[in-house]
Motif scaffolding. Sequence first.
Motif, PDB file in Angstrom:
ATOM      1  N   TRP B  68       0.873  -1.181   0.000  1.00  0.00           N
ATOM      2  CA  TRP B  68       0.000   0.000   0.000  1.00  0.00           C
ATOM      3  C   TRP B  68       0.910   1.230   0.000  1.00  0.00           C
ATOM      4  O   TRP B  68       1.782   1.350   0.864  1.00  0.00           O
ATOM      5  CB  TRP B  68      -0.913   0.013   1.233  1.00  0.00           C
ATOM      6  N   SER B  91       3.438   3.539  -7.099  1.00  0.00           N
ATOM      7  CA  SER B  91       2.831   2.208  -7.126  1.00  0.00           C
ATOM      8  C   SER B  91       3.306   1.450  -8.358  1.00  0.00           C
ATOM      9  O   SER B  91       3.695   0.293  -8.285  1.00  0.00           O
ATOM     10  CB  SER B  91       1.304   2.308  -7.190  1.00  0.00           C
ATOM     11  N   LYS B  92       3.247   2.142  -9.481  1.00  0.00           N
ATOM     12  CA  LYS B  92       3.656   1.492 -10.735  1.00  0.00           C
ATOM     13  C   LYS B  92       5.128   1.125 -10.717  1.00  0.00           C
ATOM     14  O   LYS B  92       5.530   0.093 -11.236  1.00  0.00           O
ATOM     15  CB  LYS B  92       3.375   2.436 -11.913  1.00  0.00           C
ATOM     16  N   LEU B  95       6.333  -2.288  -9.354  1.00  0.00           N
ATOM     17  CA  LEU B  95       6.187  -3.483 -10.184  1.00  0.00           C
ATOM     18  C   LEU B  95       7.486  -3.696 -10.952  1.00  0.00           C
ATOM     19  O   LEU B  95       8.189  -2.739 -11.220  1.00  0.00           O
ATOM     20  CB  LEU B  95       5.023  -3.314 -11.171  1.00  0.00           C
ATOM     21  N   GLU B 100       1.083  -7.026  -5.994  1.00  0.00           N
ATOM     22  CA  GLU B 100       0.057  -6.025  -6.289  1.00  0.00           C
ATOM     23  C   GLU B 100       0.344  -4.764  -5.480  1.00  0.00           C
ATOM     24  O   GLU B 100       0.933  -4.824  -4.404  1.00  0.00           O
ATOM     25  CB  GLU B 100      -1.346  -6.567  -6.001  1.00  0.00           C
ATOM     26  N   VAL B 101      -0.044  -3.649  -6.047  1.00  0.00           N
ATOM     27  CA  VAL B 101       0.217  -2.367  -5.389  1.00  0.00           C
ATOM     28  C   VAL B 101      -1.035  -1.506  -5.420  1.00  0.00           C
ATOM     29  O   VAL B 101      -1.653  -1.332  -6.456  1.00  0.00           O
ATOM     30  CB  VAL B 101       1.346  -1.565  -6.091  1.00  0.00           C
ATOM     31  N   LEU B 102      -1.379  -0.983  -4.283  1.00  0.00           N
ATOM     32  CA  LEU B 102      -2.521  -0.080  -4.201  1.00  0.00           C
ATOM     33  C   LEU B 102      -2.038   1.238  -3.631  1.00  0.00           C
ATOM     34  O   LEU B 102      -1.035   1.282  -2.908  1.00  0.00           O
ATOM     35  CB  LEU B 102      -3.594  -0.674  -3.291  1.00  0.00           C
ATOM     36  N   SER B 103      -2.758   2.305  -3.941  1.00  0.00           N
ATOM     37  CA  SER B 103      -2.324   3.596  -3.417  1.00  0.00           C
ATOM     38  C   SER B 103      -3.501   4.439  -2.989  1.00  0.00           C
ATOM     39  O   SER B 103      -4.598   4.330  -3.547  1.00  0.00           O
ATOM     40  CB  SER B 103      -1.508   4.338  -4.474  1.00  0.00           C
TER      41      SER B 103
END
Lengths: 183, 212
Positions: B68, B91-92, B95, B100-103
């Motif tokens: 996060w 977030s990007k 990768l 997975e990445v959330l912001s």
Amino acid sequence: MKSIHWALLLIFVVCLQGCAVRTGPTKVKITALKSDAGLSLRGKSFFVTMPADYSAGGSIEKDSGLQTQQVLQKALQKNMVEATYADAPRDMSEALAQSAASGRDYMLDARIVEWRDPPASFQLESDKGEVLLAVLDAKTGNILEQDSVQCTGVATTVNFVGFYSPKDCLGNAFGQWINERLK
Amino acid sequence: MMLQSAAREVRKFLLCRSNADKAVYFSNILILVFILNLLCGCTPQRTATETSAPGHISQAMHNGRSIWVSVEPPLPEAFSDSPGAVAAQFSKWMLPQAGEVLSGSGLATAAQSLTAARQNGSDYLLMITLHKWKSPGLSGIAHEASLSVMVMDVSTEQIIIQSDLNATCYLMAVVSGMSTRDCIYPEVEKWKRYAFESENTSIKKRINTEGN
């Protein structure tokens, strides 16, 4: 005299091509930041937020938020996706409340990450748009899916001098995202 | 060579007498400026950068986990970007190491971010504090970015990484598509080599020792 006619005809054809094909070559890239294989969004309805205008380097791209929502709306309507649209940018808690009240299945949150609309330059720089699309559960506020939808595009010959903006390539990008995620 | 040629043209321009000659030489100079601008546009735009040490890394992040990302207040002076967009960009960048990445969409305190990270089932919380975030303008001719990155293990609430990243980028071209985010990006990539687990653990150990 005959050559003048040919020259005029050529100019007319070029103008026509420029008007008809507003968008030049477009590249679309979709990056999944979070995806849930078990989640089916097919046939679901959405409450679509309006992103805030993009700002960077001391300037605000006026109406970029509204334009982004309009392009997204067009793409969703084209693909028969039922949706309700926010009338202004809101903070997350307000947007979630509005979404819950709308009775739609999920909230579709759009956030502009990049909006490059350079003037015609010596370097022939492309326009670039990037929007973060997140599907949220309006009741819990949890993010179920999140993707970065990015596009670059250049104008056609006639639109070369400024009548082109990232919204012109975002239409294709949203269309592709809908095909990949909502169908 | 281009500069010599430009200087020669200027000298000719000053020496020539008639207005017609002056017009010709003036147009030549304009063409030279145009060519110089094109050449500058093709050269790398980062001419001067400052790289900081990776800082303290007590435990590298495991690959394939969920992160996060949030931006913490306060924002630096003259910040004209959007905190949500900066978080999304970071977030990007996490990768493909992160699963997975959330912001977060805006500014959030550490407590708010931790709650959001837990709620969304994230393994790590990456908090960014921006100290400097400037674009070229009246106050300067360079992009300047200075920020702290703190990574917390959500399950233990322990801070496992604390780093400072700095970058300064001078622009070569008059017309440039570079942003402050583009300026800091290579530093983030360097930082990722230490922040995420990899086979080369010896480098990490060395860096940790230096960081401590």
